[in-house]
Design an enzyme around this catalytic site. Structure first.
Site, PDB file in Angstrom:
ATOM      1  N   ASP A   1     -47.351  28.094   3.068  1.00 35.31           N
ATOM      2  CA  ASP A   1     -47.034  26.664   3.127  1.00 35.31           C
ATOM      3  C   ASP A   1     -47.067  26.119   4.550  1.00 35.31           C
ATOM      4  O   ASP A   1     -46.877  26.851   5.528  1.00 35.31           O
ATOM      5  CB  ASP A   1     -45.617  26.423   2.590  1.00 35.31           C
ATOM      6  CG  ASP A   1     -45.509  26.618   1.093  1.00 35.31           C
ATOM      7  OD1 ASP A   1     -46.447  27.164   0.478  1.00 35.31           O
ATOM      8  OD2 ASP A   1     -44.458  26.230   0.540  1.00 35.31           O
ATOM      9  N   ASP A   2     -47.243  24.820   4.610  1.00 34.32           N
ATOM     10  CA  ASP A   2     -46.967  23.972   5.787  1.00 34.32           C
ATOM     11  C   ASP A   2     -48.095  23.907   6.804  1.00 34.32           C
ATOM     12  O   ASP A   2     -47.991  23.195   7.790  1.00 34.32           O
ATOM     13  CB  ASP A   2     -45.667  24.383   6.507  1.00 34.32           C
ATOM     14  CG  ASP A   2     -44.439  24.244   5.634  1.00 34.32           C
ATOM     15  OD1 ASP A   2     -44.555  23.709   4.519  1.00 34.32           O
ATOM     16  OD2 ASP A   2     -43.358  24.686   6.060  1.00 34.32           O
TER      17      ASP A   2
ATOM     18  N   HIS B   1     -48.907  19.737  -0.453  1.00 27.77           N
ATOM     19  CA  HIS B   1     -47.521  19.959  -0.018  1.00 27.77           C
ATOM     20  C   HIS B   1     -46.970  18.700   0.660  1.00 27.77           C
ATOM     21  O   HIS B   1     -46.085  18.792   1.500  1.00 27.77           O
ATOM     22  CB  HIS B   1     -47.475  21.170   0.916  1.00 27.77           C
ATOM     23  CG  HIS B   1     -46.111  21.780   1.089  1.00 27.77           C
ATOM     24  ND1 HIS B   1     -45.251  22.020   0.057  1.00 27.77           N
ATOM     25  CD2 HIS B   1     -45.462  22.216   2.206  1.00 27.77           C
ATOM     26  CE1 HIS B   1     -44.138  22.573   0.521  1.00 27.77           C
ATOM     27  NE2 HIS B   1     -44.236  22.691   1.825  1.00 27.77           N
TER      28      HIS B   1
ATOM     29  N   HIS C   1     -43.922  16.194   4.515  1.00 28.69           N
ATOM     30  CA  HIS C   1     -42.895  17.197   4.188  1.00 28.69           C
ATOM     31  C   HIS C   1     -41.499  16.595   4.047  1.00 28.69           C
ATOM     32  O   HIS C   1     -40.513  17.135   4.569  1.00 28.69           O
ATOM     33  CB  HIS C   1     -42.889  18.307   5.252  1.00 28.69           C
ATOM     34  CG  HIS C   1     -42.406  19.631   4.728  1.00 28.69           C
ATOM     35  ND1 HIS C   1     -41.077  19.988   4.712  1.00 28.69           N
ATOM     36  CD2 HIS C   1     -43.063  20.688   4.200  1.00 28.69           C
ATOM     37  CE1 HIS C   1     -40.951  21.209   4.211  1.00 28.69           C
ATOM     38  NE2 HIS C   1     -42.144  21.658   3.888  1.00 28.69           N
TER      39      HIS C   1
ATOM     40  N   TYR D   1     -39.066  22.135  -0.074  1.00 31.90           N
ATOM     41  CA  TYR D   1     -37.713  22.572  -0.432  1.00 31.90           C
ATOM     42  C   TYR D   1     -37.529  22.737  -1.941  1.00 31.90           C
ATOM     43  O   TYR D   1     -36.416  22.930  -2.418  1.00 31.90           O
ATOM     44  CB  TYR D   1     -36.650  21.590   0.111  1.00 31.90           C
ATOM     45  CG  TYR D   1     -36.949  21.128   1.511  1.00 31.90           C
ATOM     46  CD1 TYR D   1     -36.720  21.965   2.600  1.00 31.90           C
ATOM     47  CD2 TYR D   1     -37.528  19.881   1.743  1.00 31.90           C
ATOM     48  CE1 TYR D   1     -37.046  21.560   3.891  1.00 31.90           C
ATOM     49  CE2 TYR D   1     -37.857  19.463   3.027  1.00 31.90           C
ATOM     50  CZ  TYR D   1     -37.614  20.312   4.095  1.00 31.90           C
ATOM     51  OH  TYR D   1     -37.937  19.909   5.366  1.00 31.90           O
TER      52      TYR D   1
ATOM     53  N   HIS E   1     -44.891  31.186   5.003  1.00 35.38           N
ATOM     54  CA  HIS E   1     -45.349  30.061   5.825  1.00 35.38           C
ATOM     55  C   HIS E   1     -46.279  30.564   6.918  1.00 35.38           C
ATOM     56  O   HIS E   1     -45.864  31.388   7.746  1.00 35.38           O
ATOM     57  CB  HIS E   1     -44.145  29.357   6.463  1.00 35.38           C
ATOM     58  CG  HIS E   1     -43.172  28.823   5.448  1.00 35.38           C
ATOM     59  ND1 HIS E   1     -42.253  29.616   4.813  1.00 35.38           N
ATOM     60  CD2 HIS E   1     -43.011  27.578   4.936  1.00 35.38           C
ATOM     61  CE1 HIS E   1     -41.559  28.887   3.957  1.00 35.38           C
ATOM     62  NE2 HIS E   1     -41.997  27.646   4.011  1.00 35.38           N
TER      63      HIS E   1
HETATM   64 NI    NI Z   1     -42.938  23.445   3.227  1.00 35.08          NI
END
Ligand code: NI
Length: 261
Positions: free
Chosen positions: A72-73, A123, A127, A164, A218
């Site tokens: 992620d991210d 995503h 965020h 989250y 991540h």
């Molecule tokens: Ni995230």
């Protein structure tokens, strides 16, 4: 297909991970994904109110040793390419839940992710904690991101992961209806965003894995990417095979059935 609503049970909402945003978290990179685990892997997360099939998943139900690695991210300008090299060396396909702003900033990395056979999920653009936002904001967070990824890859995406894990049941239904996304949570969380070190990330993932697991991590943290060669090799040594999330869901023994009791 229209199914009888009376035959459908609303299942638990326990999987809606409670958002506990650190007060001053910067938008990019966010400080972490989770403070609460989603529902147990064996629990269907779904509340199908329109006779639809399942569309919220924290794992897949299967006996065979397939798992989905998710990152992620990103994309991150240096760590994501390094991770892609690690995955390519092992012929492993993973799933990347990209932040739209980062995708727009690094389109060549987005393109590489797709070109090398990985799956890309949405995503959100910045965020945020979606459960605190209006429908309009949620829609624009997802739409902007979908547009940036489409601009880079030419492809539409089929998955989203709420930052989250925070998405209300009503929002889940709206997002699924408006975008057609499967909503993907996770069953293994190494809390890698707390930067516990590569060996801890590895041991938490290996300890938590089971057939059908969706593993959260991540690729914006060096320790996570450092952990991956040994983590992936340890799982492979236990005969685990790696597929994308959508491939994993296709194998799900219950994915084609509504949650009827
Ligand atoms: Ni995230």
């Amino acid at each position: 297909m229209q199914l009888r609503r009376s035959a459908l049970l609303l299942c638990c909402l326990a999987g809606l991970a409670r958002a506990q945003e650190p007060g001053s978290a910067p938008v990019i990179p966010p400080r972490g994904e989770t403070t609460a685990a989603p529902a147990p892997a064996s629990t269907p997360e779904v509340a199908p109110t329109t006779g639809t099939l399942r569309y919220v998943f924290s794992s897949a139900h299967m006996a065979t040793r397939y798992v989905a690695m998710t990152f992620d991210d990103g994309p991150h300008p240096t760590l994501t390419p390094r991770l892609l090299d690690i995955l390519a060396q092992r012929h492993i396909h993973a799933t990347f839940f990209l932040i739209g702003q980062n995708a727009q900033r690094y389109p060549s990395i987005v393109k590489r992710i797709a070109a090398e056979g990985h799956e890309i999920g949405n995503h959100t653009w910045t965020h945020p904690i979606l459960s605190k936002l209006s429908d309009e904001r949620v829609h624009s967070e997802l739409q902007q991101t979908a547009d940036a990824i489409r601009a880079a890859t030419g492809a539409d995406i089929r998955l989203m992961r709420p930052p989250y894990g925070a998405l209300t049941q009503r929002q889940r239904e709206t997002v699924h209806r408006d975008f057609g996304y499967n909503i993907i949570l996770w069953s293994v969380d190494p809390l890698d965003w707390k930067d516990p070190g590569a060996s801890v990330v590895q041991s938490r993932i290996v300890a938590g894995v089971k057939p059908g697991a969706i593993i959260l991590s991540h690729d914006i943290h060096k320790g996570t990417v450092d952990a991956m060669p040994a983590t992936l090799d340890a799982l492979a040594a236990q005969a685990y095979q790696f597929v994308t999330v959508s491939e994993l869901l296709k194998m799900d023994q219950t994915a084609a059935r509504p949650t009827v009791r």
